[in-house]
Structure formats: structure tokens, C-alpha cells
Design a protein around this motif. Structure first.
Motif, PDB file in Angstrom:
ATOM      1  N   ALA A  33       0.838  -1.213   0.000  1.00  0.00           N
ATOM      2  CA  ALA A  33       0.000   0.000   0.000  1.00  0.00           C
ATOM      3  C   ALA A  33       0.871   1.261   0.000  1.00  0.00           C
ATOM      4  CB  ALA A  33      -0.901  -0.006   1.225  1.00  0.00           C
ATOM      5  N   PRO A  34       0.523   2.304  -0.756  1.00  0.00           N
ATOM      6  CA  PRO A  34      -0.729   2.451  -1.505  1.00  0.00           C
ATOM      7  C   PRO A  34      -0.646   2.020  -2.966  1.00  0.00           C
ATOM      8  CG  PRO A  34       0.429   4.535  -1.481  1.00  0.00           C
ATOM      9  CD  PRO A  34       1.294   3.570  -0.697  1.00  0.00           C
ATOM     10  N   TYR A  37      -2.784  -3.316  -2.831  1.00  0.00           N
ATOM     11  CA  TYR A  37      -3.172  -3.913  -1.552  1.00  0.00           C
ATOM     12  C   TYR A  37      -4.633  -4.348  -1.627  1.00  0.00           C
ATOM     13  CZ  TYR A  37      -5.245   0.722  -0.694  1.00  0.00           C
ATOM     14  OH  TYR A  37      -5.973   1.888  -0.796  1.00  0.00           O
ATOM     15  N   TYR A  38      -5.031  -5.170  -0.658  1.00  0.00           N
ATOM     16  CA  TYR A  38      -6.420  -5.617  -0.591  1.00  0.00           C
ATOM     17  C   TYR A  38      -7.245  -4.620   0.217  1.00  0.00           C
ATOM     18  CZ  TYR A  38      -5.031 -10.180  -2.450  1.00  0.00           C
ATOM     19  OH  TYR A  38      -4.552 -11.197  -3.252  1.00  0.00           O
ATOM     20  N   ASP A  39      -8.345  -4.172  -0.355  1.00  0.00           N
ATOM     21  CA  ASP A  39      -9.248  -3.284   0.366  1.00  0.00           C
ATOM     22  C   ASP A  39      -9.868  -4.040   1.542  1.00  0.00           C
ATOM     23  OD1 ASP A  39     -12.170  -2.199   0.825  1.00  0.00           O
ATOM     24  OD2 ASP A  39     -11.078  -0.567  -0.146  1.00  0.00           O
ATOM     25  N   ASP A  40      -9.787  -3.466   2.731  1.00  0.00           N
ATOM     26  CA  ASP A  40     -10.273  -4.145   3.936  1.00  0.00           C
ATOM     27  C   ASP A  40     -11.770  -4.427   3.892  1.00  0.00           C
ATOM     28  OD1 ASP A  40      -7.773  -4.207   5.091  1.00  0.00           O
ATOM     29  OD2 ASP A  40      -8.026  -2.309   6.147  1.00  0.00           O
ATOM     30  N   GLU A  41     -12.521  -3.571   3.242  1.00  0.00           N
ATOM     31  CA  GLU A  41     -13.973  -3.726   3.224  1.00  0.00           C
ATOM     32  C   GLU A  41     -14.457  -4.640   2.104  1.00  0.00           C
ATOM     33  OE1 GLU A  41     -15.824   0.072   3.150  1.00  0.00           O
ATOM     34  OE2 GLU A  41     -15.022   0.703   5.100  1.00  0.00           O
ATOM     35  N   THR A  42     -13.889  -4.485   0.919  1.00  0.00           N
ATOM     36  CA  THR A  42     -14.386  -5.239  -0.240  1.00  0.00           C
ATOM     37  C   THR A  42     -13.564  -6.477  -0.559  1.00  0.00           C
ATOM     38  OG1 THR A  42     -13.064  -4.002  -1.859  1.00  0.00           O
ATOM     39  CG2 THR A  42     -15.205  -3.072  -1.223  1.00  0.00           C
ATOM     40  N   GLU A  44     -11.171  -6.412  -2.548  1.00  0.00           N
ATOM     41  CA  GLU A  44     -10.671  -6.218  -3.904  1.00  0.00           C
ATOM     42  C   GLU A  44      -9.233  -5.705  -3.879  1.00  0.00           C
ATOM     43  OE1 GLU A  44     -13.311  -3.518  -5.792  1.00  0.00           O
ATOM     44  OE2 GLU A  44     -14.913  -5.000  -6.078  1.00  0.00           O
ATOM     45  N   VAL A  46      -6.660  -3.117  -4.915  1.00  0.00           N
ATOM     46  CA  VAL A  46      -6.721  -1.707  -5.302  1.00  0.00           C
ATOM     47  C   VAL A  46      -5.326  -1.089  -5.176  1.00  0.00           C
ATOM     48  CG1 VAL A  46      -9.138  -1.461  -4.593  1.00  0.00           C
ATOM     49  CG2 VAL A  46      -7.313  -1.040  -2.930  1.00  0.00           C
ATOM     50  N   TYR A 245      -4.352   8.640  -4.056  1.00  0.00           N
ATOM     51  CA  TYR A 245      -3.841   7.818  -2.962  1.00  0.00           C
ATOM     52  C   TYR A 245      -2.809   8.522  -2.088  1.00  0.00           C
ATOM     53  CZ  TYR A 245      -6.102   3.794  -5.133  1.00  0.00           C
ATOM     54  OH  TYR A 245      -7.028   2.909  -5.656  1.00  0.00           O
TER      55      TYR A 245
END
Length: 249
Positions: A33-34, A37-42, A44, A46, A245
Motif C-alpha cells: 500500500a498504496p 493492496y487488498y481493500d479491507d472492506e471489499t 478487492e 486496489v 492515494y
């Protein structure tokens, strides 16, 4: 009737073209990140590199697939054809250029040093003092790894270099006292410091560098991919993605 048939035929051709759009596979280490990385919510994938790759693929009419892998295995995957290109905060180096070709650089970065608050390491100069001995954490195969390895050998330093497959593993080692500092890309370092109490960044940079996309030698997609990337740099698309970002201080 003819008009309706023509419309239906046009729609069929559009669906057919979309269905058979060629896919390009990007090799990346999704722990950076940024940039990726894997989005914590989805859940996905990103990040800056992801959106730039998507923009290039969209411009060229390709679908994008992302293969998550260890950083030090990406170039081998590119060379072998397992993936079409590698994009994971890659710095252009002479050593890497022996194996792959690089695109036009799309951003500049620097290597930074993360230390615990109150560390005896107060500047990059402390790492070059031959009287000091530190355990230094890096992600294996990154330029942080390459730079400190070269500097230790070239300057007769006695530091121990601890290499980790994933950047978060190096940060865990730092937080637990197994290493004295971690050398890693600046924006990634800033993300880790923000997420982990008790860590801070040194004010001085360890090294300056440029990021680019890597391709196999004589890659069939190199010319069109690089041309599209250059257009997206010129029209401000790439900078707008970076600004999304990374907030300028």
C-alpha cells in the motif's frame, strides 16, 4: 425491420467483442500500500499500480487480471511468460535490466527507514557508521534489500540483514524488536507508520529512485503498452491516480 436487424447485429458484435477481449495478466505483490493492496472492506485489489494498469488496459482494449505473488518471484514470472508484465513498485536497476525491459517511469519514489520511537538510529548516516551494528529488515528482492546489501559489502559494515517474503512481516519483526529498522519505499513506509503505533520515519531518505513496469525481453505488448502509458502520463491521468492515494504535504 432492416433497421432492427442492424441494431441487433451491432449489439451482437459488441457483446462478442467484449466476450472475447484479450486479457493481460499483471504480476504483483499485493502487500504494498498504496501501490497495491487488498481493500479491507471489499477484499478487492486496489492501489496506484492497479489503477494505472487498468487505465492502460482499458485504453488498449484489454481486460486486466492480477496474479498475487511474492515480490522476488515476479521478474521470473515475467521472463517465463507466466504473466504479461510486472507492476509492484519496481525500480529500474542495471541488474534487473539484464533480465527485463522497463517502461517509461511513471513516478519517482525514495527508500525510507522506519525505526521504533526513541531508536538509537536517528539518521541514515548512523547506518554508514562502521562502529554501529544493527539488524536491518527488508523485503527480499526489493531495492531496499539490494541497496543495503551493496552498501554493507562496499563499506565493510557489520550489520545483519534480515530478509522477509512480505513487507508486513518485516514490520512485525520491527515492532517485536527482532530488527532495529526496516528499509522500504517511502509511501509504503508512511502507511505502515500510520497503522502501527510506536514507529516513526527518519527525516532523511536512504535512496531516490523511479518506478516503471517490467516486461519480458522483446515482449509483443511492450510498444503499445508503453505508448499508452506515456499518453496517460502526458494527459495527467497517471498523476490524478497518484494524487487519489497520496496527498501532497
Amino acid at each position: 425491420m432492416k433497421k432492427i436487424f442492424a441494431i441487433l447485429l451491432s449489439l451482437a458484435l459488441m457483446v462478442s467483442t467484449a466476450a472475447f477481449a484479450e486479457t493481460l495478466t499483471m504480476g504483483s505483490s499485493i502487500d504494498f500500500a498504496p501501490y497495491e493492496y487488498y481493500d479491507d472492506e471489499t477484499g478487492e485489489i486496489v492501489g496506484i499500480d492497479v489503477e494505472i494498469a487498468q487505465a492502460v488496459c482499458e485504453k488498449l482494449g484489454y481486460d486486466l487480471s492480477i496474479e498475487d505473488m511474492q515480490f522476488d518471484s515476479i521478474i521470473a514470472a515475467v521472463v517465463s511468460g507466466k504473466v504479461d508484465f510486472g507492476m509492484s513498485g519496481f525500480t529500474i536497476t542495471e541488474e534487473r535490466m539484464q533480465s527485463v525491459d522497463f517502461s517509461t517511469p511513471y513516478t519517482t519514489a525514495k527508500q525510507s527507514v522506519i525505526v521504533p520511537e526513541g531508536s538509537a538510529i536517528t539518521s541514515v548516516d548512523d547506518l554508514f557508521n562502521p562502529e554501529n551494528t544493527f539488524n536491518i529488515g527488508v523485503q527480499i528482492g526489493t531495492t531496499g534489500d539490494l541497496y543495503i546489501t551493496d552498501d554493507v559489502e562496499a563499506n565493510g559494515l557489520s550489520h545483519s540483514i534480515e530478509r522477509y517474503n512480505k513487507a508486513p512481516d518485516a514490520i512485525v519483526a520491527l515492532s517485536s524488536g527482532k530488527v532495529d529498522c526496516v528499509i522500504i519505499d517511502d509511501q509504503v513506509a508512511a502507511s505502515f507508520v500510520e497503522a502501527n503505533e510506536g514507529l516513526e520515519l527518519l527525516d532523511t531518505a536512504y535512496a531516490l529512485e523511479e518506478y516503471a513496469v517490467c516486461f519480458a525481453k522483446e515482449s509483443e505488448i511492450y510498444d503499445e503498452f508503453n505508448a499508452a502509458l506515456e499518453e496517460l502520463i502526458a494527459d495527467g491521468t497517471v498523476q490524478s491516480i497518484i494524487d487519489k492515494y497520496i496527498t501532497a504535504e
